[in-house]
Structure formats: C-alpha cells, structure tokens
Design an enzyme around this catalytic site. Structure first.
Site, PDB file in Angstrom:
ATOM      1  N   SER A  69      27.181  28.721  61.520  1.00 37.63           N
ATOM      2  CA  SER A  69      26.022  28.309  60.731  1.00 37.63           C
ATOM      3  C   SER A  69      24.971  29.404  60.608  1.00 37.63           C
ATOM      4  O   SER A  69      24.299  29.512  59.577  1.00 37.63           O
ATOM      5  CB  SER A  69      25.396  27.053  61.346  1.00 37.63           C
ATOM      6  OG  SER A  69      26.305  25.976  61.279  1.00 37.63           O
ATOM      7  N   ARG A  79      46.836  40.608  73.928  1.00 39.71           N
ATOM      8  CA  ARG A  79      46.905  39.661  72.806  1.00 39.71           C
ATOM      9  C   ARG A  79      46.478  40.345  71.506  1.00 39.71           C
ATOM     10  O   ARG A  79      47.145  40.225  70.479  1.00 39.71           O
ATOM     11  CB  ARG A  79      46.019  38.445  73.105  1.00 39.71           C
ATOM     12  CG  ARG A  79      46.136  37.283  72.122  1.00 39.71           C
ATOM     13  CD  ARG A  79      45.261  36.138  72.619  1.00 39.71           C
ATOM     14  NE  ARG A  79      45.275  34.985  71.758  1.00 39.71           N
ATOM     15  CZ  ARG A  79      46.097  33.957  71.869  1.00 39.71           C
ATOM     16  NH1 ARG A  79      47.007  33.955  72.810  1.00 39.71           N
ATOM     17  NH2 ARG A  79      46.022  32.924  71.043  1.00 39.71           N
ATOM     18  N   ARG A 121      38.390  28.439  75.515  1.00 39.67           N
ATOM     19  CA  ARG A 121      37.488  28.113  74.411  1.00 39.67           C
ATOM     20  C   ARG A 121      37.673  26.663  73.983  1.00 39.67           C
ATOM     21  O   ARG A 121      38.710  26.059  74.235  1.00 39.67           O
ATOM     22  CB  ARG A 121      37.712  29.045  73.224  1.00 39.67           C
ATOM     23  CG  ARG A 121      39.110  29.037  72.651  1.00 39.67           C
ATOM     24  CD  ARG A 121      39.200  29.993  71.471  1.00 39.67           C
ATOM     25  NE  ARG A 121      40.555  30.071  70.953  1.00 39.67           N
ATOM     26  CZ  ARG A 121      40.901  30.839  69.912  1.00 39.67           C
ATOM     27  NH1 ARG A 121      39.987  31.577  69.319  1.00 39.67           N
ATOM     28  NH2 ARG A 121      42.130  30.859  69.486  1.00 39.67           N
ATOM     29  N   ALA A 153      31.999  35.109  69.990  1.00 43.04           N
ATOM     30  CA  ALA A 153      31.419  34.000  70.733  1.00 43.04           C
ATOM     31  C   ALA A 153      32.420  33.023  71.320  1.00 43.04           C
ATOM     32  O   ALA A 153      32.203  32.494  72.408  1.00 43.04           O
ATOM     33  CB  ALA A 153      30.459  33.238  69.815  1.00 43.04           C
ATOM     34  N   ASP A 154      33.520  32.756  70.616  1.00 44.49           N
ATOM     35  CA  ASP A 154      34.271  31.547  70.925  1.00 44.49           C
ATOM     36  C   ASP A 154      34.803  31.485  72.351  1.00 44.49           C
ATOM     37  O   ASP A 154      34.861  30.410  72.949  1.00 44.49           O
ATOM     38  CB  ASP A 154      35.397  31.311  69.909  1.00 44.49           C
ATOM     39  CG  ASP A 154      36.386  32.461  69.816  1.00 44.49           C
ATOM     40  OD1 ASP A 154      36.122  33.532  70.383  1.00 44.49           O
ATOM     41  OD2 ASP A 154      37.431  32.286  69.155  1.00 44.49           O
ATOM     42  N   HIS A 164      30.526  26.836  56.372  1.00 44.10           N
ATOM     43  CA  HIS A 164      31.795  27.176  57.034  1.00 44.10           C
ATOM     44  C   HIS A 164      32.610  25.899  57.099  1.00 44.10           C
ATOM     45  O   HIS A 164      32.116  24.805  56.791  1.00 44.10           O
ATOM     46  CB  HIS A 164      31.580  27.733  58.451  1.00 44.10           C
ATOM     47  CG  HIS A 164      30.749  26.848  59.327  1.00 44.10           C
ATOM     48  ND1 HIS A 164      31.243  25.683  59.879  1.00 44.10           N
ATOM     49  CD2 HIS A 164      29.459  26.923  59.726  1.00 44.10           C
ATOM     50  CE1 HIS A 164      30.287  25.087  60.578  1.00 44.10           C
ATOM     51  NE2 HIS A 164      29.190  25.811  60.506  1.00 44.10           N
TER      52      HIS A 164
END
Length: 557
Positions: free
Chosen positions: A80, A169, A212, A286-287, A471
């Site tokens: 957001s 990863r 997460r 962030a996640d 989003h």
C-alpha cells in the site's frame, strides 16, 4: 487561486475543466482467474463487474508490483505504501534495494535517526546484524552488509556480531561457503584494527528466522533461540567450519541448514543478544522480516516462549510494514518525493476531499502526497478520517467502514465544493490478510456497495470516476505450487495465502462527464500505477508535467 509559473499546468487541448472527479482506490483488489479462492469473483460485485464487462475501451489492467512501483525485481509484491506513492507522484521512485544503495553510497544512512538510535549502544554494548547472507539481491545483498559493518565500525561500533542466514534459493546452493569466507575476511580485518567483530550464529533461510505470513512460527523461534539465547543444536568455533560441516549431512542444502551458534574456547556462545545491545535486521525486502521484527519489538507477544525479552535498540534496514509501523525505527527512510499530482492540482486551483478509515487514511493522504503530512492548502483541501474498528480482527466485521466511506464521498461530491473526491476502501486488503475466505467475500461485497454509492453521486453531478487498486490480495487466497494448483501443507491441509499478490490491478474510467472519444491507449507496453497521476490530471483538464509517466488515456476524434 493564483499559481506561480513553476507550478502552472498547461491546459489539455481536448479535455474540459470543471468536472467533479471521484478517484477510488480499492485496496488489495487484483485481477486473477475465477475460482473458489478468488474472493472478488465469488462476491456479488455488480458495480465493478459492470465496468469490466461493459466498456473495453475504459477498463484495463496495470502493474502494481516490482519495478512498476520502484521495487528491484518482478518477484517483489507491491504494497500500500509504494502503491500510493506511485499513484500520487506520477513517477517511479526507488524503493527497497535501490533506496538502500543510494543511502549507503551517499552516507545518508549513517546520518538518519535510525542509525543514531542504534549507535547509542556502541560505546558499551554490541551491535548485532541479522539477515540473509547472499548477493541474490532479492531480500538482501552482501555488499550492503559489508558497507553497513564498515560504516558502523568507523562510527564507533566496538563490538559487532553478525547472525547469518544462508540462501541457496535466490543464488546457487553451496554458494554459502564463499559468502561466509568473504564476510569472515572482512571481520578478521576489523579485529586486526581493534574491533571485536565476529559471526555469532547462523542457519538456513527456510529453517531459521525467515518465515513469512505466519506460516510456521517455529522457524522464527529457532532463530530467536540461536540469536538471543545463544542456544542451538550445533556449536562451532567458526562459521566457515559450521557451514562446511553441516552441508556434509545427508540431504543438506543451504536453504535448510539447521541453526548453529559460534562458541569460544570454553563453549560459551560468543554473541547472544542481551539488554542494552543494538540490533539491525539488514534485509530490505519485507515479507520474511515481519515476523522476526514482531518478536524483537513487541513486548506483548504470544507466538512462542521467548524465555527472555532483552531491552534492545532495534531498527530495520527499512520499515517492513507501514500499516503496523513495524519496526518503529529504521535506517533508510521512504523516498523523498517532490511535485506530486496533489500539489500540482492544488496550485492550479483544484479543490480536493480525501477520505478513508484509520488503517488506510495515511495512504490516501500522507503516502499519496509523497510521504508528506498535512495540507498543501487548507482552503482547498479537506481530509476526513473515519475511525477503524479496534480490538477485533478485521474478519469479525468484514464490512469495516466501507459504507461510511461511501457516504462521506457521496456527500462531498453532492456538496459541489470539491473538484476531486479521493477515497481508499480497505476491505479487500485488511480482511484478506486474515486468511478468512468467507469474510473476504463479504468484504469485497461491501467495497462494491461503496463504489456504487460513489458512482450514483457522480451520475447526479455529471462527473467522472476513476477506479483502481494499489495491489492485489483478495483475488487469490491460496498458496499455489509451481503448476498453479492450490498447495497443501505436510498434513495435507490447504495453505491459505494472506499476503499481497503479484497480480495486475484493474483501472476503469467513466461517468456522464467523461468526454466523448476518451479511451485507454493501446500503445503503452507495461503501464503501471505511476501512469494514473497523469491520467487524472488529464481528466481535470490539464497536461501532466513532462517527466511524469505517460497518461493512460487518449482522445479519439
């Protein structure tokens, strides 16, 4: 209202001024294939459906994630804050990794309030740096960590401990050894110059710390035990030995290395986090940091037994959740955004009403206006905040304040006082985050009712509407495997998705005031949220500044 030449917008040659324009942002409202996990599809949404199916020239999809909103890669979901930055600013500003690069290159990161806060621990306590040790550039970067360590040492950090999480990863499996060796060489050089700098703990990213969406708090707990309590099933004298040894175990890989701590000659952990220490989580994405940040920052915390909760000075590389204000301190501030569309329109006499409920009020004002508080001109602007429900989860009252927002917008439109009425309707996002599919369907229905209320008012004043989203979220509420099928956990249960998505979002224009021949352009390769500002300026009868992202619309004779 008079305006200086610097702020004067040129008139649009084909679009008239004077129409009331409603700008509606449906939070968390993406576009995805219809199935049982698409809450928008499953909700009764006649107002939004009428746009999608009724007029192909005035409904389209735009990007709301990745590079379209200033994030480094297409794997980065929008949020957001960056979404509303782009919607209001009309240009794409660096967010995430780019922002950190700029702050480190200029040295500005060391001048900000976040660094000053953690540096108050340098004289007598330890600086801990926690994050993904990788050069993959998705969640963190090794070179940023190196600059952060170097800058901290130069600015008084006498004791530094790094808590590493191996990747495998976003980069090749096995590359962890080289990254640890590179970091260790830097720390050796610091030790030779009198700084007590060591790696203190570690583990694989998928098994330690970086969970997460509250999928498995045990992952965070393993990291907490190693980093804070100094406890882990594996103990080593140095990190290179730790990673090389653990990788020799059958089936081992970088992603799932078990937690380890580094100990001294007496077997004591060299770097547990204790009272008075400073902690910086150096991931910029962030996640996978939000859950760990909650454990570090929230005094009232019940996800696992922390055993002890040290009083620390904690800062994130960035703020990981703008809605939760988490963490409350961070090293890199949001981008400095100037000359937003709201400021231009105000200088050109456009009166504005902006409204949402508490959880998204800042997004339709502060973030829309370029991370700027307050009014540009109190005589021309009115901002209304409707208090959000408190003390309950959003799925308990999934309608939230959608109808109240719709009523406030309707009244503002019918008052004739405002040229633009701007709202954010939060339901799809906030209820979507709870993972409650039934409640999210109700939330989407309520949001659509609010949209209908605003449409009806626009019809009465012969105005124009612009509807879009910041989003995705509510359009896909299940985790999916590589083939796109719903994913199941180890127990065979469906894995609910509570996060934002990488889906595009709709944008639609219409209303009786829309000039004849206005349609969405077909020549823009990958339009995104930043293109909306110029579009809205056009509909107000102005041409956007030349450095704005191009308008989405054209006028066909």
């Amino acid at each position: 209202m008079a305006t200086s030449s610097a702020w004067k917008l040129d008139d649009h040659p084909k679009l008239p001024k004077g129409k009331t324009i409603a700008v509606i942002v449906l939070d968390g409202w993406g576009e995805s294939a219809p199935d049982q996990y698409n809450c928008i599809h499953n909700a009764p949404t006649p107002a939004m459906d009428s746009l999608k199916h009724g007029a192909p020239d005035t409904w389209t999809l735009i990007k709301a994630h990745g590079t379209a909103v200033g994030l480094p890669s297409e794997d980065d979901m929008g949020n957001s804050e960056v979404g509303h930055n782009a919607l209001g600013a009309g240009r794409i500003f660096a967010q995430g990794a780019k922002l950190c690069d700029q702050a480190l290159a200029s040295g500005k990161i060391f001048e900000g309030e976040g660094f000053k806060y953690v540096s108050e621990s340098f004289e007598t306590n330890t600086l801990h740096l926690v994050g993904l040790l990788s050069d993959g550039g998705v969640h963190s970067r090794l070179d940023q960590l190196q600059l952060l360590i170097k800058g901290s040492a130069e600015r008084g950090a006498k004791r530094i401990r790094v808590h590493i999480l191996t990747d495998g990863r976003d980069v090749l499996d096995g590359s962890s050894v080289g990254f640890v060796e590179t970091l260790e060489a830097d720390l050796v050089a610091l030790r030779e110059n009198g700084v007590d700098a060591q790696i203190a703990s570690g583990g694989g990213r998928m098994y330690v710390t970086l969970d997460r969406y509250e999928n498995d708090w045990e992952v965070v707990k393993r990291g907490w035990d190693a980093q804070v309590l100094g406890e882990a099933p594996h103990k080593f004298k140095n990190a290179v030995e730790a990673v090389k040894t653990l990788r020799k175990e059958p089936g081992a890989n970088d992603q799932y290395l078990p937690p380890f701590v580094i100990v001294d000659e007496s077997g004591k952990a060299v770097g547990p986090i204790v009272d008075g220490d400073a902690v910086v989580t150096f991931n910029f994405r962030a996640d996978r940091m939000v859950m760990h940040a909650k454990a570090l920052e929230y005094e009232d915390f019940d996800k696992f037994d922390r055993v002890r909760y040290p009083k620390i000075r904690y800062a994130g590389m960035l703020q990981y959740d703008g809605e939760l204000k988490l963490p409350s301190r961070y090293l890199v501030s949001p981008p400095e955004i100037d000359r937003t569309s709201g400021e231009y329109l105000t200088h050109n006499g456009v009166s504005t009403f902006a409204c949402s409920e508490t959880v998204k009020f800042g997004h339709v004002t502060f973030f829309w206006n370029g991370n700027r508080s307050g009014y540009f001109n109190e005589k021309l602007e009115e901002y209304v905040e409707i208090p959000s429900d408190s003390g309950i989860s959003f799925n308990v009252q999934p309608k939230m304040k959608a109808l109240e927002i719709g009523e406030k917008a309707r009244d503002a439109i019918l008052s004739g006082k405002f040229d633009q009425v701007r709202v954010n309707i939060p339901n799809g996002d906030m209820v979507g985050h709870t993972g409650d599919i039934e409640a999210t369907v109700v939330a989407c229905e309520a949001a659509d009712l609010a949209v209908k209320m605003i449409f009806d008012a626009i019809e009465q004043v012969k105005g124009i509407y612009v509807v879009t989203a910041d989003h995705g979220n509510a359009e896909d509420m299940v985790k999916r495997d590589k083939s796109g099928k719903p994913a199941l956990d180890k127990e065979g249960k469906l894995q609910i998705l509570t996060s934002h998505t990488l889906k595009p979002v709709p944008i639609a224009i219409g209303g009786p005031g829309l000039a004849q021949g206005v349609r969405f352009r077909k020549d823009l390769e990958t339009p995104g949220l930043a293109n909306v500002a110029a579009t809205v300026m056009n509909l107000h009868g102005f041409v956007a500044p030349s450095d704005y992202e191009p308008t989405l619309i054209e006028v066909v004779e």
